[in-house]
Design a protein around this motif. Structure first.
Motif, PDB file in Angstrom:
ATOM      1  N   CYS A  45     -25.403  21.233  -2.902  1.00  0.00           N
ATOM      2  CA  CYS A  45     -24.591  20.434  -3.632  1.00  0.00           C
ATOM      3  C   CYS A  45     -25.523  19.098  -4.123  1.00  0.00           C
ATOM      4  O   CYS A  45     -25.238  18.612  -5.266  1.00  0.00           O
ATOM      5  N   SER A 233     -20.692  25.920  -2.840  1.00  0.00           N
ATOM      6  CA  SER A 233     -21.465  24.687  -3.181  1.00  0.00           C
ATOM      7  C   SER A 233     -21.158  24.307  -4.807  1.00  0.00           C
ATOM      8  O   SER A 233     -20.769  23.122  -4.944  1.00  0.00           O
ATOM      9  N   PHE A 237     -18.592  21.200  -5.464  1.00  0.00           N
ATOM     10  CA  PHE A 237     -18.989  19.960  -6.504  1.00  0.00           C
ATOM     11  C   PHE A 237     -18.212  19.960  -7.867  1.00  0.00           C
ATOM     12  O   PHE A 237     -17.697  18.785  -8.264  1.00  0.00           O
TER      13      PHE A 237
END
Length: 300
Positions: A45, A233, A237
Motif C-alpha cells: 500500500c 492491498s 487503500f
C-alpha cells in the motif's frame, strides 16, 4: 452527491477485500503467517499511496504538522490491529457475524465526534446503537446454528470480535479527526497510515516467536496468496482513501451508518452466494436489526 459516490467506491473496494480475505483465512494458519501476510499488504500500500500523492500533486505536503503525523499513527496502529484480528475472526466465525461486530465499531466515531467535535447526538442515535448490540447477539446465535458441532463462543473469541470492531471504529474516527483539524491532503494521510501500519506489523513479526507446528503453505496456495495480497492491498487503500474523502462531505452520523448498513446487505448476499452460509431466521433478524439501527441513526 460526491460524498455518496465516494461511499459507493469504498463499498465496492471493501466487498472485494472481504471476499479475498475470507479466501485467504483458510490458507493462512498461525499468528506469524497472519502478521507476515498483512505486513506485505501494508508494504504494498505504501507505493500505491505514494502514487496517489504524486497524482494529487501533494509531495510538498509530506512534511506537515506534527498533529497530522499523530492522527496518521493512530490510524496506522489500529488499521494493523484490525486487519490481523479480522482474519483471525473469519477463520472460525461466520462472515456475517464478524461483519456485524465490525458494524458495532461505529459507536466509537459517533460517540467521540459527539464528545469532542459537538456533532449532534439524538435519542434515535442511542436507540440505533442499542439495536446494533442486539444484532450482534443475534449473529452470535446465528454463528452457533451454522456450527452446531463446535462449542459456544469462548471468551477469547468474543474479545477478539470486540477488538476487531473497536479497532475499525478508532480507524474511522481518525478519518473524522483529520477533517476537524483542517487537515492535509487525503492521499498524504493515507500514505502515512500505511507507513505506520507496516512498521507496527513488522515490529510484531520480529517480536512474535516462531511456531514450528504451523503447517507449510503449498506452492499453489502461495500463488493464490500472491494474487489475493495484491488485490487486497489495492482495495484496502481505495477503501481507506474513499472513506476519508467521504468524511469531508457527510457527518459521522450519516457516513458510518450508511457505509456499514450497505456493507451488511452486500456482505449477506456475498456470504450466501460465495461462501455457502445459509440465511436463516437468526441471520435475518440480525440483519434487519442492523438495518433498523442504521435507519434510526441516519434518518430519525
Amino acid at each position: 452527491m460526491l460524498g455518496y459516490l465516494y461511499v459507493a467506491a469504498a463499498l465496492a473496494a471493501g466487498l472485494t477485500k472481504g471476499w479475498c480475505g475470507k479466501k485467504t483465512s483458510g490458507i493462512i494458519i498461525g499468528m506469524r503467517p497472519t502478521l507476515l501476510f498483512n505486513a506485505v499488504r501494508m508494504l504494498l500500500c505504501i507505493p500505491i499511496g505514494f502514487l496517489f500523492v504524486l497524482a494529487s500533486d501533494a509531495v510538498q505536503n509530506l512534511i506537515t504538522d506534527p498533529l497530522i503525523y499523530l492522527i496518521a499513527a493512530v490510524s496506522g496502529i489500529y488499521t494493523a490491529l484490525f486487519v490481523v484480528t479480522w482474519i483471525g475472526c473469519v477463520r472460525w466465525g461466520a462472515y456475517m457475524m464478524v461483519d456485524v461486530f465490525v458494524t458495532l465499531g461505529i459507536m466509537i466515531p459517533v460517540l467521540l465526534c459527539t464528545l469532542l467535535f459537538d456533532e449532534p447526538m439524538r435519542a434515535a442515535h442511542l436507540i440505533g446503537l442499542a439495536l446494533l448490540v442486539f444484532a450482534a447477539y443475534m449473529m452470535c446465535t446465528y454463528n452457533r446454528s451454522l456450527h452446531q458441532d463446535r462449542p459456544r463462543l469462548r471468551v477469547k473469541q468474543l474479545l477478539l470480535l470486540f477488538l476487531c470492531g473497536a479497532s475499525n471504529g478508532i480507524t474511522q474516527f481518525s478519518q473524522k479527526w483529520l477533517r476537524h483539524v483542517g487537515s492535509t491532503d487525503i492521499s498524504v494521510f493515507n500514505f502515512y497510515t500505511y507507513v505506520f501500519a507496516s512498521a507496527v506489523l513488522l515490529i510484531l513479526l520480529l517480536l512474535f516467536p516462531k511456531d514450528d507446528r504451523a503447517p507449510n503453505i503449498a506452492k499453489n496456495d502461495l500463488r493464490r496468496l500472491a494474487l489475493f495480497v495484491i488485490l487486497m492491498s489495492a482495495c484496502l487503500f481505495l477503501h481507506s482513501f474513499c472513506s476519508t474523502a467521504a468524511a469531508g462531505y457527510l457527518s459521522s452520523a450519516q457516513l458510518y451508518p450508511l457505509m456499514q448498513g450497505s456493507a451488511l446487505i452486500l456482505s449477506m448476499l456475498m456470504s450466501a452466494v460465495c461462501f455457502g452460509e445459509r440465511i436463516n431466521v437468526r441471520c435475518i433478524i440480525g440483519i434487519v436489526s442492523s438495518f433498523a439501527a442504521m435507519l434510526c441513526i441516519e434518518f430519525l
